[in-house]
Each structure stands twice: as C-alpha cells, then as structure tokens.
Design an enzyme around this catalytic site. Structure first.
Site, PDB file in Angstrom:
ATOM      1  N   LEU A  44       0.869  -1.174   0.000  1.00  0.00           N
ATOM      2  CA  LEU A  44       0.000   0.000   0.000  1.00  0.00           C
ATOM      3  C   LEU A  44       0.907   1.227   0.000  1.00  0.00           C
ATOM      4  O   LEU A  44       1.411   1.649   1.039  1.00  0.00           O
ATOM      5  CB  LEU A  44      -0.919  -0.002   1.231  1.00  0.00           C
ATOM      6  CG  LEU A  44      -2.176  -0.870   1.150  1.00  0.00           C
ATOM      7  CD1 LEU A  44      -1.843  -2.337   0.900  1.00  0.00           C
ATOM      8  CD2 LEU A  44      -3.011  -0.739   2.426  1.00  0.00           C
ATOM      9  N   ILE A  45       1.126   1.771  -1.181  1.00  0.00           N
ATOM     10  CA  ILE A  45       2.143   2.807  -1.355  1.00  0.00           C
ATOM     11  C   ILE A  45       1.507   4.188  -1.434  1.00  0.00           C
ATOM     12  O   ILE A  45       0.515   4.398  -2.136  1.00  0.00           O
ATOM     13  CB  ILE A  45       3.005   2.518  -2.610  1.00  0.00           C
ATOM     14  CG1 ILE A  45       4.198   3.471  -2.670  1.00  0.00           C
ATOM     15  CG2 ILE A  45       2.165   2.554  -3.882  1.00  0.00           C
ATOM     16  CD1 ILE A  45       5.241   3.071  -3.691  1.00  0.00           C
ATOM     17  N   LYS A  58      -8.571   3.647   7.341  1.00  0.00           N
ATOM     18  CA  LYS A  58      -7.588   2.571   7.212  1.00  0.00           C
ATOM     19  C   LYS A  58      -8.274   1.221   7.026  1.00  0.00           C
ATOM     20  O   LYS A  58      -7.803   0.370   6.263  1.00  0.00           O
ATOM     21  CB  LYS A  58      -6.683   2.542   8.446  1.00  0.00           C
ATOM     22  CG  LYS A  58      -5.713   3.714   8.531  1.00  0.00           C
ATOM     23  CD  LYS A  58      -4.696   3.663   7.406  1.00  0.00           C
ATOM     24  CE  LYS A  58      -3.691   4.802   7.497  1.00  0.00           C
ATOM     25  NZ  LYS A  58      -2.807   4.704   8.662  1.00  0.00           N
ATOM     26  N   CYS A 102      15.743  13.013 -19.570  1.00  0.00           N
ATOM     27  CA  CYS A 102      16.333  11.979 -18.712  1.00  0.00           C
ATOM     28  C   CYS A 102      16.690  10.817 -19.624  1.00  0.00           C
ATOM     29  O   CYS A 102      16.297  10.791 -20.794  1.00  0.00           O
ATOM     30  CB  CYS A 102      15.383  11.540 -17.601  1.00  0.00           C
ATOM     31  SG  CYS A 102      13.901  10.691 -18.187  1.00  0.00           S
TER      32      CYS A 102
END
Length: 482
Positions: free
Chosen positions: A183-184, A265, A456
C-alpha cells in the site's frame, strides 16, 4: 570483462535442494536485468558463486552498478581471469596489476584457493607479499587494517586478479518468496517497506489510494517505477490505482470525527484485500510504525487487521522516523518523499488512539459499502513497465522534440549522481541541471521566457515531470528525446 557474484550468506546455509533453487532463480534474475545492457552477456551458475561475462567494455560501470542492486547478492568481485604456471608467475601478474595501487601504502595479501596445487594458500600469500614488498620500495606489509588488501583467487590453473570488490544489497532473490501487495503513498514509510520486502525475496506489487487527483498519482507512480526499476526489474509487477475520493467523501459525511482515521484505514485494507485476492497475492505490506500516528497504536492496528483475513506485514513496526528516513536516503527515495504532494482527505480534530470495536462497527453501519465495491471494481491496473507508455499517452499535449531552437534550453532532470557519472553535453544548446525532485520547488525560479526541454536517460521521468509542470500551469515545457 568478468564478475564473480558471491551469494548472500543465508542462501549458503540452506539445504542442497533449496540452495540450488535459490541460485537458479538468482541466475535468471541477473539475466533479466542485464540483458538490457549486453545481449551477448553470459551468466553461469556454480555451487558457491555466479559468473557474469560480458564483451561490451563500455557497459562495465552500468553492469557493475546493476549487480549491486539485485537482491540475493552479497558482494561482487570484478576480476581479470588469467592462466598461470607457478607461484612466481602469480607474483609477477600481481605485481603488474597492483604496483601503482600499492605505492606509498601498507598492504597485505589474501588468497583463496580451489583445486590441487603444490602450494597452500598461506604459501602464496607469503611469497607474493614478500615479492611485492621487495619490488615496491614505498610499500609496507601490514597484516591488520592495511590501506590495501590484495585479493587473489586461484582455481585449478587459473588466477583471478581481483580489481575491485563492491557490496550488494544482500537478501534473497526476488521470486524465492511469494508475492505481496504494498500500500504505497509515495512517502518515506511505504517506499522503505516496499524495498525491504523486495530485498527479502518477494515480488512487490503496488496499490495506491488516490486522495488528491492526477498530480498525486503521478508522484506515486514515479516512486513505484523508481523502486521497481532500481531493485526489482527482473520481474513484472502491477501498479493498481484506486480513486478513493468517493470513499473519503462518504466517511466525511457519515462517520463520527474521532473515528474517521481508523475507519479510513479499515476501508483501505478491505479494498487492498479484494485486489490481493483477485491477483492471488498472499499478503499486504504497509509502512506503519508503532505509535507514529493516532491510527498506529496496538489497539487501532488490531481493529484495522480485523476487517480482513489477508496477512498484513509491517516491516517498519519498531522503527523510529529517523531510521526510516536514513533508509530512504540509502535507497534513493528520500527526495521523492520530501517533495511528494500530501493530501489529508480525512483529518480528525480529536482522533481516537484507542478505538472501541463496537463504536467503529456502529459508525460503519452508516457507510454505503457499494461505493467501496465500485471504486475497487473500477481500479486502474497496469503493468509497471507500461507506466512510460501510459504517461506518453497522457502527456500527448506536451510536445516531444528531437531538436532545439534558439530559445530552447535542455533541462537535465536526472539525479545528481547520474549527472556526475555521465554529464550531458549537447552542442549548440545550453544544458541546465535541475534534479527531478527539485522541479516542484525550483522550476519557477528558472527563466520563464525560455522553452525548457526536459531530458532523462529513458524518457520516463521527463514525461511524468512534464505532465506535472503542465498541471501546475507551466506551458513552456517539452520533452527532449534525441
């Protein structure tokens, strides 16, 4: 060129069958990562090490750097593999290799030997060490804590002159353990916990709950892609984005103020568990640390866990914030986390630190769970390798150019380390360096009369940042892809 890969010590104490399986998986992981650098590269596994042989000398530094970031590797030896005839021949080859390095230094010689020989390892150490001491006047033998340790390996009729030793990240090879879903959020905690599970041999998929619109998701995508590209690119993984704004809206409307944090949560765990079940993932990973915020007390964590049968792993549970930030700095996610947009969709004025199960369940009875089911059903699931392609489609309004005009300036947005290793020089145009993690705060200080061509190496970060800057109202940005 040749590299000898030494295994993480915990692999070497496994049973024979498990050790062989781990070595086989690690060999495959190395091939998957390095094939992008040299298609002719050979990876050969042995009982106690893995050999990597490559022909393209231009890729030496890139290959070496990639090896230091593959889980399962304890350290890497860069070696020169040469034949030898006798002990004196070993000395002469060592002298030629190490003469300049030993001038004015203290040194010792350490030898590892495999095979049948007329001499022992200690005899080689004494002979070579004595010879080096005689032939290099400014060098001096010191057996404890020398300036330079001359490492030699003798295997049958081959001598390995060790040119350098480089530490790996250790751990188990990815794929030796089962998959997990992280869970990022893009902050310090979730990025470090994701890395820790990758290092322990898990293929880590990512689940992001979007509370703040496109800019927030772009930032988290950058973190997830960075972690995968740097430590886990040997395997395909999923990035699942769930629009949680409808859930937050329902909580704000239906749930008592003090219970909001725990309820949110619990909703996230419910949603993530559904995603994990859909894809056969065995566990969830969170960056929670005991007592860090109100929802992370033991009582509240237990209530959060109760909503799902899925195992929840919390690798940072006993870590303090300073330790977590130091780890983020080591793995390269600190700057992402510091500049990540923060969205507090549910802010309680007086959050409970010891929620009561009956009260939480009573509050949740007012919640319309069809909203949760809908956002999970509509979740956006992509192969993390496709983030670059998807970003390219999303930034279609941001022009990609291969040339430049009189008013253009190339903006090198790579990290400082990458810029130092491979400075960008383009004839006929100015090049300005500004690392990607400073764009959100420093781009506005640049000359806005210029057109800035973001660059990049692979084009992923430049496209993501171009979209972000466009959303911030900067129209003078393009993507530079020569």
């Amino acid at each position: 060129m040749k590299f000898i890969i030494k295994l993480f010590p915990e692999i070497t104490i496994k049973s024979q069958s498990v050790r062989l399986r781990f070595i086989k998986i690690l060999t495959g992981n190395i091939r998957n990562v390095l094939k992008h650098y040299d298609e002719t590269l050979a990876v050969v596994r042995h009982w106690d090490n893995i050999e990597v042989r490559a022909k393209d000398e231009n890729q030496r530094l890139a290959i070496r750097d990639a090896l230091t970031r593959i889980p399962g590797i304890h350290h890497i030896l860069e070696v020169e593999d040469v034949p030898f005839t006798d002990m004196h021949d070993i000395f002469e080859k060592a002298l030629a290799q190490y003469r300049e390095q030993l001038e004015g230094k203290t040194f010792c010689v350490r030898v590892k030997r495999r095979g049948k020989h007329e001499f022992s390892s200690i005899e080689v150490e004494r002979y070579v060490g004595g010879g080096l001491n005689q032939h290099i006047e400014s060098a001096r033998v010191k057996l404890t804590n020398p300036d330079v340790t001359v490492h030699l390996e003798v295997e049958d009729d081959r001598l390995l002159l060790i040119k350098g030793r480089y530490e790996g990240i250790g751990g188990f090879p990815i794929g030796t353990q089962e998959d997990v879903l992280s869970l990022i959020s893009g902050g310090f905690d979730s990025s470090v916990s994701s890395y820790m599970l990758m290092r322990r041999g898990c293929r880590v998929h990512y689940c992001f709950f979007n509370l703040g619109g496109a800019a927030h998701e772009i930032g988290v995508r950058q973190v997830a892609h960075y972690l995968w590209n740097r430590f886990g690119s040997s395997h395909r993984v999923r990035f699942v984005a769930i629009n949680f704004e409808p859930v937050v809206g329902e909580i704000l409307e239906k749930v008592d103020d003090g219970q909001m944090g725990v309820v949110l949560k619990r909703m996230m765990v419910r949603a993530a568990s559904k995603v994990a079940e859909r894809y056969g993932v065995q566990a969830l990973v969170t960056g929670e640390a005991l007592g860090q915020v109100s929802s992370q007390t033991l009582t509240n964590l237990r209530l959060i866990d109760n909503v799902s049968d899925t195992l929840i792993l919390r690798p940072l549970i006993s870590y303090d914030k300073e330790h977590i930030i130091n780890l983020a700095r080591q793995i390269g996610t600190e700057d992402f986390a510091r500049t990540m947009p923060e969205y507090c969709g549910v802010i309680s004025k007086s959050p409970t630190v010891k929620a009561i199960k009956a009260k939480i369940e009573a509050e949740e009875e007012n919640f319309d769970f069809s909203i949760l089911d809908k956002v999970v059903e509509e979740a956006n699931n992509v192969d993390i390798r496709e983030i670059a392609q998807q970003t390219q489609q999303e930034v279609v309004e941001v022009e990609t150019v291969s040339g430049f005009g009189a008013n253009d300036v190339i903006l090198d947005i790579r990290s400082v380390d990458e810029q130092d290793d491979k400075p960008l020089k383009v004839e006929g145009v100015d090049v300005v360096s500004l690392p990607f993690y400073k764009l959100s705060t420093k781009f506005g200080d640049l000359d806005q009369s210029k057109t800035w061509l973001l660059w990049c190496e692979r084009g992923v970060m430049s496209r993501l940042q171009a979209l972000y800057l466009r959303e911030q109202g900067f129209a003078n940005v393009k993507v530079y892809r020569p």
